[in-house]
Design a protein around this motif. Structure first.
Motif, PDB file in Angstrom:
ATOM      1  N   LYS A 236      -3.938  -3.943  -1.739  1.00 31.16           N
ATOM      2  CA  LYS A 236      -3.447  -3.143  -2.862  1.00 31.16           C
ATOM      3  C   LYS A 236      -4.122  -3.576  -4.159  1.00 31.16           C
ATOM      4  CE  LYS A 236      -0.807  -0.224  -5.049  1.00 31.16           C
ATOM      5  NZ  LYS A 236      -0.993   1.248  -4.900  1.00 31.16           N
TER       6      LYS A 236
ATOM      7  N   SER B  84       5.765  -4.842  -4.644  1.00 32.65           N
ATOM      8  CA  SER B  84       4.733  -4.207  -5.459  1.00 32.65           C
ATOM      9  C   SER B  84       4.072  -5.229  -6.370  1.00 32.65           C
ATOM     10  CB  SER B  84       5.340  -3.091  -6.310  1.00 32.65           C
ATOM     11  OG  SER B  84       6.271  -3.628  -7.247  1.00 32.65           O
TER      12      SER B  84
ATOM     13  N   LEU C  81       0.814  -1.216   0.000  1.00 30.79           N
ATOM     14  CA  LEU C  81       0.000   0.000   0.000  1.00 30.79           C
ATOM     15  C   LEU C  81       0.843   1.260   0.000  1.00 30.79           C
ATOM     16  CD1 LEU C  81      -2.775  -1.112   2.526  1.00 30.79           C
ATOM     17  CD2 LEU C  81      -3.056  -0.774   0.054  1.00 30.79           C
TER      18      LEU C  81
END
Length: 803
Positions: free
Chosen positions: A422, A458, A269
């Motif tokens: 996310k 990510s 996040l």
């Protein structure tokens, strides 16, 4: 202090190396050579797959061990041994600026032993341990190396057949401390990597520590040296920091590593790389505790703990494709295979090596198995060593289920739970950007999504070259895990919510087109290029197919869980409007709806065969649609096998599903000839573990399939595997299968039902068989056809099918 076991260990070495402690498996598998691995060093002039520097000897000849947390590559040298260490959470900026694996440490054991004889180095796959032995000046020297998952250490044991003969110098290096390296990443910007580090020595320990500012990452490694007899001499003069051991009886070296990385949702996040980790957290106490606890045990206690843990996984499956076990070195097997075209023993060994690598790369509490597993000698690892979701990460886990290693999928589940918030955020952004009229302020009403590129820090979004179907490609793993284990708690808490969220997202990407058909708008067939750019379309077969797969798995899940909602009713209607499979004028499964003849759009020899993913790992294309099966085979024939390593593995699995046994074997043989190194690591090129793991799944898929609601025995058995047997392969429904065959015909089958339920089995003329339970009582069977029967089973009961 670790207690010592003097020369008794030397006697135990040979018995442990020759006879596995696992009584169930009566064949010992070794990857071995009669020469040390060369070590000519790194070549900074070579960049492979955006990674550098290249080290051909590391990739081609060194032997890997691992415990999921970290890995080591062993060269087995007698002058100066090289042990290269990778810690999966040690990352730098990578070629994309988003994080990627990098080399943790280089450890050197300087023996200065020359003019040796009777040399052998090996990995014993049965006990997950590497060995080196040789004679030098009338002394036999032996070494053991293993990576323990329970104790989270790498242990090395040095011994000899005579007392007071172990003398060496231990030193370590933190690689790539070269200031700031500027790397051009794929977007043309510059990522700066500045790695700091220092090495300290004490009486019997070397400590490596430092930081990488890319993610505020702090790291530490400790190397503990424990000697029985002799002397330890620590040297810190003139910048040299090493420890010498003189005239010891035995030496144990323990290695522990860690960083301040901790998998959690905030890592994904948080957009700022500098804030993803807490720079004030250092792993010193954690590493010290690991070393202290390991040192309190004897070496034999450490090894027994390792063996119990490792063999619990590896020993579940046996596979024999030949009666003859080769006595050739592995490098000779690989080299000779290029001329002989086939060798069932090497094909068998490669399957077991794949299971070994998966166990070494993916354990609960560790990061998932990436492109390079848990091994990287690079400053910048090829493709970052990450988790690529348009086939590679999925391929890594295809064999986790049918090869009886379902626990190895847990790291990806834990990774998924961390990135999911996310992914919901990305789903909302994607829908708001491309389908604003369907956007909902509640992220869960937009669903979650994932693109191709991902790593420990990510995740990506669909687009660029792979569309929304990438997420469905991923959730297929969750459904497969349920089908194999039948764990309804897992289905309720993890698989169903994952499928629901992905279905919600995919439903918003669908747009009505002609004749009531719903097509994914903004669609791609992964990495396919046309007229110089990635080809964007509507309703590519890859995207349409994985909408169908995800919807179908969601509806099956809902039925099991007895759920009924408005959205599920919408899915029931939409799944009928997807029209996912079309056959073109060349008799091919179309890759794109607008395609007429094969290859008129994109590269006709492309490595990806994404429009066939719904035959494998999907189930949409199956024997109930013989025209689709034939068209899938037509695509394979057009596409050809001149391709990358992992792409050969995918073709092998699809040929298994089309029941073209000889073609499946041919591509496996080509893979072994052209994409396999002497150490059995496979290459894209360069080395990528997905080839090893994808072909492992393919071997199992040739021998047993269960995706059509029944267990099909020997569905794609090639002539080269005329006689053989296996034990412990898994079928959906949580059935464990043992089987023997002679002259290509099944002679024995047993079914262990783990949880009970109806078992359906397919094999030619199987309606003539009799089935007995463990007490010898005849079990009633129902004949569904000449080739299909069913019978009821009880949990934890075994059933013998007499042919």
């Amino acid at each position: 202090m670790l207690k010592s076991l003097p020369l008794l260990f030397f006697l135990l070495f040979f018995s442990l190396n020759a006879v596995s402690q696992n009584a169930k498996n009566n064949r010992i598998y070794e990857v071995w050579d009669s020469q040390p691995a060369p070590n000519r060093g790194k070549d900074y002039s070579v960049t492979v797959a955006r990674g550098f520097p290249f080290d051909r000897d590391w990739e081609t000849y060194s032997y890997p061990i691992g415990n999921g947390y970290m890995g080591a590559n062993i060269f087995g040298r007698t002058d100066t041994e090289r042990i290269q260490i990778t810690e999966k959470t040690l990352t730098n900026g990578a070629p994309y600026g988003t994080g990627g694996m990098t080399n943790f440490a280089e450890i050197f054991l300087q023996f200065n032993h020359y003019n040796i004889s009777n040399y052998k180095r090996s990995i014993n796959l049965n006990d997950g341990t590497a060995y080196v032995s040789y004679d030098h000046k009338d002394v036999t020297y032996t070494r053991e190396y293993f990576a323990s998952y329970p104790d989270n250490i790498i242990a090395i044991r040095l011994s000899a057949n005579k007392s007071s003969k172990i003398s060496l110098t231990v030193r370590a290096e933190i690689p790539y401390l070269r200031g700031k390296d500027e790397l051009n990443n794929s977007r043309g910007t510059i990522t700066k990597i500045a790695k700091s580090g220092k090495i300290n020595t004490s009486e019997n320990q070397i400590t490596l520590s430092g930081s990488i500012p890319s993610f505020s990452l702090n790291y530490e490694g400790q190397i503990k040296i424990i000697n029985d007899g002799g002397q330890l001499l620590s040297n810190s003069e003139n910048g040299t920091k090493d420890i010498s051991i003189v005239d010891a009886n035995t030496v144990t070296i323990l290695i522990a590593t860690s960083t301040n990385y901790k998998l959690n949702k905030n890592i994904f996040l948080q957009d700022s790389t500098q804030l993803k980790l807490d720079p004030k957290v250092f792993p010193h106490d954690k590493v010290s505790k690991i070393i202290k606890e390991a040192s309190s045990k004897t070496y034999q206690e450490l090894k027994e703990t390792h063996l119990k843990d490792y063999q619990n996984l590896f020993s579940r499956v046996q596979l024999k494709l030949t009666k003859n076990q080769s006595t050739e070195t592995t490098s000779s097997l690989v080299e000779n295979y290029k001329d002989n075209a086939t060798n069932p023993y090497l094909e068998e060994l490669m399957f077991h090596f794949g299971r070994y690598l998966l166990i070494a790369s993916s354990r609960k509490g560790t990061l998932p198995c990436g492109l390079q597993g848990t091994w990287s000698q690079y400053h910048v690892t090829p493709w970052s060593g990450g988790y690529w979701h348009n086939i590679n990460i999925q391929m890594n886990y295809w064999g986790a289920f049918n090869a009886n290693l379902a626990e190895t999928f847990l790291p990806y589940e834990q990774y998924f739970e961390a990135y999911l918030p996310k992914a919901f955020e990305n789903g909302s952004t994607y829908i708001k950007t491309y389908y604003p009229e369907k956007f909902n302020e509640n992220p869960h009403k937009n669903g979650w999504c994932i693109g191709t590129g991902a790593n420990a820090y990510s995740i990506g979004v669909p687009g660029g070259h792979s569309g929304p179907g990438t997420g469905g490609f991923t959730t297929k793993l969750f459904w497969d895990r349920f089908e194999y284990t039948q764990d309804t708690t897992y289905l309720k808490n993890i698989a169903y919510p994952a499928l629901l969220g992905m279905s919600t997202f995919l439903s918003k990407t669908l747009e009505p087109k002609q004749e009531g058909i719903l097509l994914v708008d903004r669609s791609f067939s992964p990495e396919q290029i046309h007229n110089g750019k990635y080809y964007e379309t509507k309703g590519s077969t890859f995207d349409q197919g994985f909408v169908w797969e995800t919807y179908n798995d969601l509806l099956k899940s809902a039925k099991i869980l007895d759920l009924n909602t408005t959205f599920l009713n919408r899915v029931k209607k939409q799944i009928k409007k997807l029209d996912p499979i079309l056959i073109g004028e060349s008799g091919q499964i179309k890759e794109f709806r607008e395609e007429k003849t094969y290859g008129e759009i994109g590269d006709p020899k492309h490595r990806h065969i994404s429009h066939l993913c719904t035959i494998f790992p999907g189930t949409l294309i199956n024997s109930n649609h013989p025209d689709w099966m034939k068209a899938a085979s037509t695509v394979l024939n057009y596409r050809g096998n001149e391709t990358t390593g992992w792409a050969m593995a995918h073709r092998m699995n699809i040929y298994a599903r089309t029941k073209e046994a000889e073609k499946a074997h041919d591509v496996y043989s080509k893979f072994l000839r052209e994409r396999t190194n002497p150490n059995l690591w496979t290459k894209h090129p360069p080395f990528q573990i997905d080839g090893n793991l994808g072909t492992m799944a393919g071997v199992a898929e040739m021998l047993i399939q269960s995706h059509e609601g029944l267990i099909e025995l020997l569905p794609a058995l090639p002539k080269a595997w005329k006689n053989g047997s296996f034990k412990g392969l898994m079928a959906r429904g949580n059935f464990e299968i043992d089987l023997k065959w002679t002259n290509g015909e099944v002679t024995y089958t047993s079914v262990l039902s783990k949880i009970g339920g109806t078992c359906r089995v397919k094999y030619k003329n199987i309606n003539r068989v009799k089935i007995k339970d463990k007490s010898g009582k005849i079990v009633p069977i129902k004949q569904l056809s000449d080739d299909v029967i069913s019978f009821n089973t009880k949990a934890l009961s075994k059933y013998i099918i007499n042919f």
